[in-house]
Design an enzyme around this catalytic site. Structure first.
Site, PDB file in Angstrom:
ATOM      1  N   ASP A   1      -9.553  -6.869  -3.715  1.00 33.53           N
ATOM      2  CA  ASP A   1      -9.039  -5.501  -3.795  1.00 33.53           C
ATOM      3  C   ASP A   1      -9.278  -5.017  -5.221  1.00 33.53           C
ATOM      4  OD1 ASP A   1      -7.740  -3.081  -3.785  1.00 33.53           O
ATOM      5  OD2 ASP A   1      -5.807  -3.877  -3.128  1.00 33.53           O
TER       6      ASP A   1
ATOM      7  N   SER B   1       0.785  -1.231   0.000  1.00 32.21           N
ATOM      8  CA  SER B   1       0.000   0.000   0.000  1.00 32.21           C
ATOM      9  C   SER B   1       0.820   1.286   0.000  1.00 32.21           C
ATOM     10  CB  SER B   1      -0.998  -0.050   1.158  1.00 32.21           C
ATOM     11  OG  SER B   1      -2.011   0.891   0.972  1.00 32.21           O
TER      12      SER B   1
ATOM     13  N   HIS C   1      -7.619  -5.684   0.265  1.00 33.56           N
ATOM     14  CA  HIS C   1      -6.430  -4.857   0.088  1.00 33.56           C
ATOM     15  C   HIS C   1      -5.296  -5.295   1.022  1.00 33.56           C
ATOM     16  CE1 HIS C   1      -4.047  -1.423  -1.004  1.00 33.56           C
ATOM     17  NE2 HIS C   1      -4.009  -0.998   0.254  1.00 33.56           N
TER      18      HIS C   1
END
Length: 141
Positions: free
Chosen positions: A92, A41, A119
């Site tokens: 995701d 991320s 995610h």
């Protein structure tokens, strides 16, 4: 990541070059030689500039739906020879498809999709995540 969560902001983290230098200093301070860089991320803002400039210093790269992939061109990615495992959860549907679209230009990549994971696929499916990661690591030189 400096400036995120409860960590204080770091002036050098304001530019891609500063973030690359920051990560370089962290790896040097830890005495790491040819590490595998795992980048989930928000850490993409640090890992991607480092990968593009110093990918030859890494034994491997594991992006997990990182942010910032669209900031670089297909040609920039094609110059990177670092073995890469593009890893993401199939739930995701926001960041992962965009990251895959850009990162697939890395010539030494393979892809692992974790079914039923979102995610933060490493939290949703930790056993599957570790199996994919360990399989990748075992094939590195």
């Amino acid at each position: 990541i400096p400036g995120y969560g409860d960590s204080p902001p770091v002036e050098t983290a304001l530019t891609a070059q500063g973030r690359r230098t920051f990560l370089d200093h962290v790896l040097q301070a830890l005495g790491m030689q040819r590490p595998v860089l795992v980048s989930p991320s928000m850490s993409g803002r640090f890992a991607l500039p480092f990968l593009l400039a110093h990918g030859d210093q890494l034994a491997g790269f594991v992006p997990i739906a990182p942010v910032g992939t669209k900031d670089y061109t297909a040609e920039q990615y094609r110059r990177v020879q670092t073995p890469t495992l593009i890893l993401y959860g199939d739930h995701d549907t926001g960041l992962a498809p965009q990251a895959l679209q850009n990162l697939q230009h890395l010539p030494e990549h393979r892809v692992a999709v974790l079914p039923g994971a979102g995610h933060a696929c490493y939290l949703d499916k930790p056993e599957d995540f570790h199996q994919a990661l360990l399989g990748f690591l075992s094939q590195l030189k």
